[in-house]
Motif scaffolding. Structure first.
Motif, PDB file in Angstrom:
ATOM      1  N   GLY A 231       3.538 -11.746  -5.232  1.00 33.47           N
ATOM      2  CA  GLY A 231       2.925 -11.002  -4.356  1.00 33.47           C
ATOM      3  C   GLY A 231       2.712  -9.723  -5.369  1.00 33.47           C
ATOM      4  O   GLY A 231       2.762  -9.712  -6.715  1.00 33.47           O
ATOM      5  N   THR A 232       2.463  -8.569  -4.881  1.00 32.52           N
ATOM      6  CA  THR A 232       2.357  -7.140  -5.578  1.00 32.52           C
ATOM      7  C   THR A 232       3.531  -6.146  -4.924  1.00 32.52           C
ATOM      8  O   THR A 232       3.470  -6.069  -3.574  1.00 32.52           O
ATOM      9  CB  THR A 232       0.933  -6.840  -5.355  1.00 32.52           C
TER      10      THR A 232
ATOM     11  N   VAL B 163      12.792  -2.864  -1.490  1.00 31.30           N
ATOM     12  CA  VAL B 163      10.945  -2.871  -2.021  1.00 31.30           C
ATOM     13  C   VAL B 163      10.185  -3.512  -1.040  1.00 31.30           C
ATOM     14  O   VAL B 163      10.885  -4.437  -0.108  1.00 31.30           O
ATOM     15  CB  VAL B 163      11.212  -4.254  -3.282  1.00 31.30           C
ATOM     16  N   VAL B 164       8.917  -3.213  -0.906  1.00 31.30           N
ATOM     17  CA  VAL B 164       8.039  -3.659   0.094  1.00 31.30           C
ATOM     18  C   VAL B 164       6.902  -4.381  -0.849  1.00 31.30           C
ATOM     19  O   VAL B 164       6.418  -3.871  -1.896  1.00 31.30           O
ATOM     20  CB  VAL B 164       7.268  -2.714   0.866  1.00 31.30           C
ATOM     21  N   LEU B 165       6.535  -5.581  -0.589  1.00 32.70           N
ATOM     22  CA  LEU B 165       5.709  -6.377  -1.413  1.00 32.70           C
ATOM     23  C   LEU B 165       4.619  -6.700  -0.407  1.00 32.70           C
ATOM     24  O   LEU B 165       4.476  -6.768   0.894  1.00 32.70           O
ATOM     25  CB  LEU B 165       6.456  -7.835  -1.693  1.00 32.70           C
ATOM     26  N   GLU B 166       3.320  -6.979  -0.915  1.00 29.71           N
ATOM     27  CA  GLU B 166       2.267  -7.346  -0.252  1.00 29.71           C
ATOM     28  C   GLU B 166       1.651  -8.826  -0.894  1.00 29.71           C
ATOM     29  O   GLU B 166       1.689  -9.000  -2.079  1.00 29.71           O
ATOM     30  CB  GLU B 166       1.114  -6.526  -0.485  1.00 29.71           C
ATOM     31  N   ALA B 167       1.489  -9.753  -0.045  1.00 30.91           N
ATOM     32  CA  ALA B 167       0.768 -11.043  -0.365  1.00 30.91           C
ATOM     33  C   ALA B 167       0.152 -11.659   0.663  1.00 30.91           C
ATOM     34  O   ALA B 167       0.525 -11.527   1.875  1.00 30.91           O
ATOM     35  CB  ALA B 167       2.249 -12.027  -0.602  1.00 30.91           C
ATOM     36  N   MET B 168      -1.029 -12.091   0.323  1.00 32.07           N
ATOM     37  CA  MET B 168      -2.157 -12.185   1.559  1.00 32.07           C
ATOM     38  C   MET B 168      -2.343 -11.465   2.341  1.00 32.07           C
ATOM     39  O   MET B 168      -2.500 -11.852   3.697  1.00 32.07           O
ATOM     40  CB  MET B 168      -1.588 -13.674   2.211  1.00 32.07           C
ATOM     41  N   LYS B 169      -2.517 -10.227   2.099  1.00 30.24           N
ATOM     42  CA  LYS B 169      -2.816  -9.285   2.969  1.00 30.24           C
ATOM     43  C   LYS B 169      -1.634  -8.650   3.860  1.00 30.24           C
ATOM     44  O   LYS B 169      -1.957  -8.135   4.866  1.00 30.24           O
ATOM     45  CB  LYS B 169      -4.042  -9.504   3.719  1.00 30.24           C
TER      46      LYS B 169
END
Length: 668
Positions: free
Chosen positions: A592-593, A612-618
């Motif tokens: 992710g990002t 940490v906060v990740l973003e993956a597949m919106k």
């Protein structure tokens, strides 16, 4: 007259539209991103135009590039599918301005429903029941809390321009409201480009029941009966069926009447869905209108005998709806399962990778809408749905049994899926009895459902895998080729094989000579081996003949028989030093990002703090501290991409694992 259709979408919905268009004699055009270059839907079309880029923003959300592709290929109509630009009024208007028919409702109807706030107000004026709610635009935390008091706790923070669970947070405690609003706004802005959110009273234990509607240019609006979509995890549907076990003729008529009122208020043309919450007392409330075809449309098609995509094309071409749609009938029962690439045991985290094997059996009464095949790459750039498996039967019991059997026999390798959970729900007694609501998966034990959906005792499957492995090795031998597989000179010597099934380790021991012996995890089995090859193993187990088929890709082995399949991974004979991580490391639970870093080196954190906060597949995923400690390293930065297992933060202390909490879900 429409002659060539471009589908501004990807995967299974693109293939679905191409199938109907081809049957109507129409030409078809696909558009695709770089990662989708080899995807099946691209070759399903007559022509295809590359959009470039990897992310949706670089490809499928580029309205200008899609209209340019339509002009380049001479497409006179665009079908938007669902997601991406399907409910974008500006895109619909741009199509009209370019002289291209948009296969969907008018830009005006999309605009009115694009804002859930505006939609609520219109529905209320049109006589459709709505829940109490408040706009949060320009409000501070204290005002928001007073609004929540006014409309009644619990409340739902909801993205006005969102859908599918993204930008939504259920809040039961006053102290959690401010953070929920901030998180929903951030996620809504990222996913939909608009961070407007509002509050709505939250109904506990409701059912999610929606009505399929259709309108034509003559002003006719009809409903095509209901779909039950209550089985959800975090506001995202995973099982849908038609009809609903909770809806009788009287309630169907009332909900249908409200849905038609909603459609007429919009002068609706094309396919749409009016979604309702059905309260335990039988009252129902408007949720939203989805101004597009739904993911779950196949269940309506199977019980009505209609092709909804064909109806969409006909209506877009100016033809009126058939007169017999004013009184739609229901034939039998249909239920759909969404097969996702996700790790249920890790909180439904999206999974990515290459599908080494993908085999869904086509049993009688079963339909498959899929966007992948064996060899397809599942990317974090897009929604993690692999396929929709739909079963139709004369009764609900028959449809459930067919779908459960199909999923039990499904073989997927290379990517973790929710297959076992789906089977567990289908075979759960409460679900089979029609007792469900949108909190079903919150109320029951996920691990218990997984156990129901599991094959149970996998000892014979593990033995079959080990014997097939031995046969494969023997077939590759360059010497002593006449010696039978598994042979040992010594009457006491045993072959050994260790197999991993998820987190469970199975140790298989066996001997194939004059004194055969078979043990799995220390338990001796009453087994006779009739045949063992790399592809098939036949055993007599406790007097019953059982035939297993074996699929082996890389280190994955899938063992199947008529009652289901089990996936094993061969345990490495020697540990891989690269698998070791430093003590105290919190690692990324998926690719992710990084969208937010909450800590710096030297910070002291407590157990449960979001680091940490990740973003993956919106979707946003919070990585939390499993124990307290002091931050000693932060080897990533906001905006940087990370791989699965990559270290995000290192703590001094005894932190052993990453805790990930899905903040929201994906499309639909």
């Amino acid at each position: 007259m429409i002659r060539k259709i471009l589908v501004a979408n990807r995967a299974e919905i693109a293939s679905r539209v191409f199938r109907t268009a081809a049957g109507m004699g129409l030409s078809t055009v696909a558009v695709y991103s770089d990662p989708d270059r080899e995807a099946p839907f691209v070759s399903d079309a007559d022509e295809a135009v590359p959009l470039g880029g990897s992310t949706p923003a670089e490809s499928y959300l580029r309205a200008d590039a899609i209209i340019a592709a339509a002009k380049l290929t001479g497409a006179d109509a665009i079908h938007p599918g669902y997601g991406f630009l399907s409910e974008n009024a500006e895109f619909a208007q741009s199509c009209a301005d370019a002289g291209i028919r948009f296969i969907g409702p008018s830009p005006d109807a999309i605009t009115k429903m694009g804002s859930k706030l505006a939609a609520r107000e219109l529905m209320e004026r049109s006589g459709v029941p709505v829940l109490p709610g408040k706009d949060l635009t320009g409000t501070d935390a204290d005002t928001a809390a007073s609004y929540a008091d006014e409309i009644g706790w619990p409340v739902l923070v909801k993205a006005s321009f969102g859908g599918g669970g993204r930008g939504m947070r259920v809040v039961r405690d006053r102290g959690e409201l401010a953070e929920a609003i901030e998180s929903a706004r951030r996620e809504a802005g990222s996913a939909f480009g608009n961070d407007t959110v509002f509050l709505e009273h939250y109904v506990d234990e409701p059912r999610h029941v929606e009505m399929q509607i259709f309108g034509d240019e003559a002003g006719t609006v009809v409903h095509l009966n209901e779909r039950e979509c209550s089985i959800q995890r975090r506001h995202q549907k995973i099982l849908e069926e038609s009809p609903s076990p909770a809806v009788d003729q009287e309630l169907r008529a009332a909900m249908g009447d409200a849905a038609v009122k909603a459609g007429k208020a919009l002068s609706y043309v094309g396919a749409g869905t009016v979604e309702f919450l059905l309260a335990p007392d039988g009252s129902f409330y408007f949720l939203e209108v989805n101004t597009r075809l739904q993911v779950e449309h196949p269940v309506t098609e199977l019980v009505t005998g209609l092709d909804l995509v064909r109806l969409q094309i006909d209506v877009a071409d100016g033809r009126p709806l058939p007169s017999d749609l004013s009184n739609p009938s229901i034939s039998g029962w249909a239920i759909e399962a969404r097969l996702y690439a996700e790790d249920v045991d890790q909180g439904f985290l999206p999974a990515a990778g290459t599908l080494d094997e993908f085999d869904i059996p086509m049993l009688p009464g079963v339909r498959l809408d899929s966007g992948v095949v064996a060899g397809s790459v599942v990317s974090t750039n897009y929604d993690p749905m692999l396929a929709k498996v739909i079963a139709h039967g004369a009764t609900r019991t028959e449809a459930l049994a067919r779908l459960a059997k199909t999923l039990r026999q499904t073989k997927v390798a290379g990517v973790t899926t929710n297959r076992t959970l789906l089977v567990g729900v289908l075979e759960d007694q409460d679900f089979a009895s029609g007792r469900m609501d949108t909190h079903f998966l919150d109320r029951v034990s996920i691990s218990d459902l997984q156990a129901v959906g599991d094959i149970g005792d996998a000892s014979c499957f593990a033995l079959a895998a080990a014997l097939a492995d031995q046969a494969l090795n023997r077939s590759r031998a360059r010497s002593l080729t006449s010696v039978p597989t598994g042979f040992r000179n010594s009457p006491v010597g045993l072959q050994e094989r260790t197999l991993l099934r998820g987190e469970t380790e199975h140790r298989v021991e066996y001997r194939l000579n004059r004194a055969p012996l078979f043990r799995v995890d220390g338990e001796e089995l009453d087994v006779t081996v009739e045949n063992a090859t790399a592809e098939a193993v036949v055993l007599i187990v406790d007097g019953v003949r059982r035939s297993f088929t074996i699929s082996s890709v890389n280190e994955t082995v899938i063992v199947s028989e008529p009652r289901g399949s089990v996936t094993f991974v061969r345990a490495p004979r020697f540990p891989d030093a690269s698998d070791q991580i430093d003590p105290g490391s919190l690692v990324a639970p998926m690719p992710g990002t990084v969208v937010r870093l909450n800590v710096s080196v030297g910070d002291v954190v407590a157990e449960g703090d979001t680091l940490v906060v990740l973003e993956a597949m919106k979707m946003e995923h919070s990585v939390k501290a499993a124990t307290g400690g002091t931050v000693t390293e932060v080897p990533v930065a906001a905006g940087s991409p990370v791989d699965n297992g990559q270290t995000l933060v290192v703590l001094a202390g005894d932190t052993e694992e990453t805790s990930a909490d899905d903040a929201a879900e994906g499309k639909e």
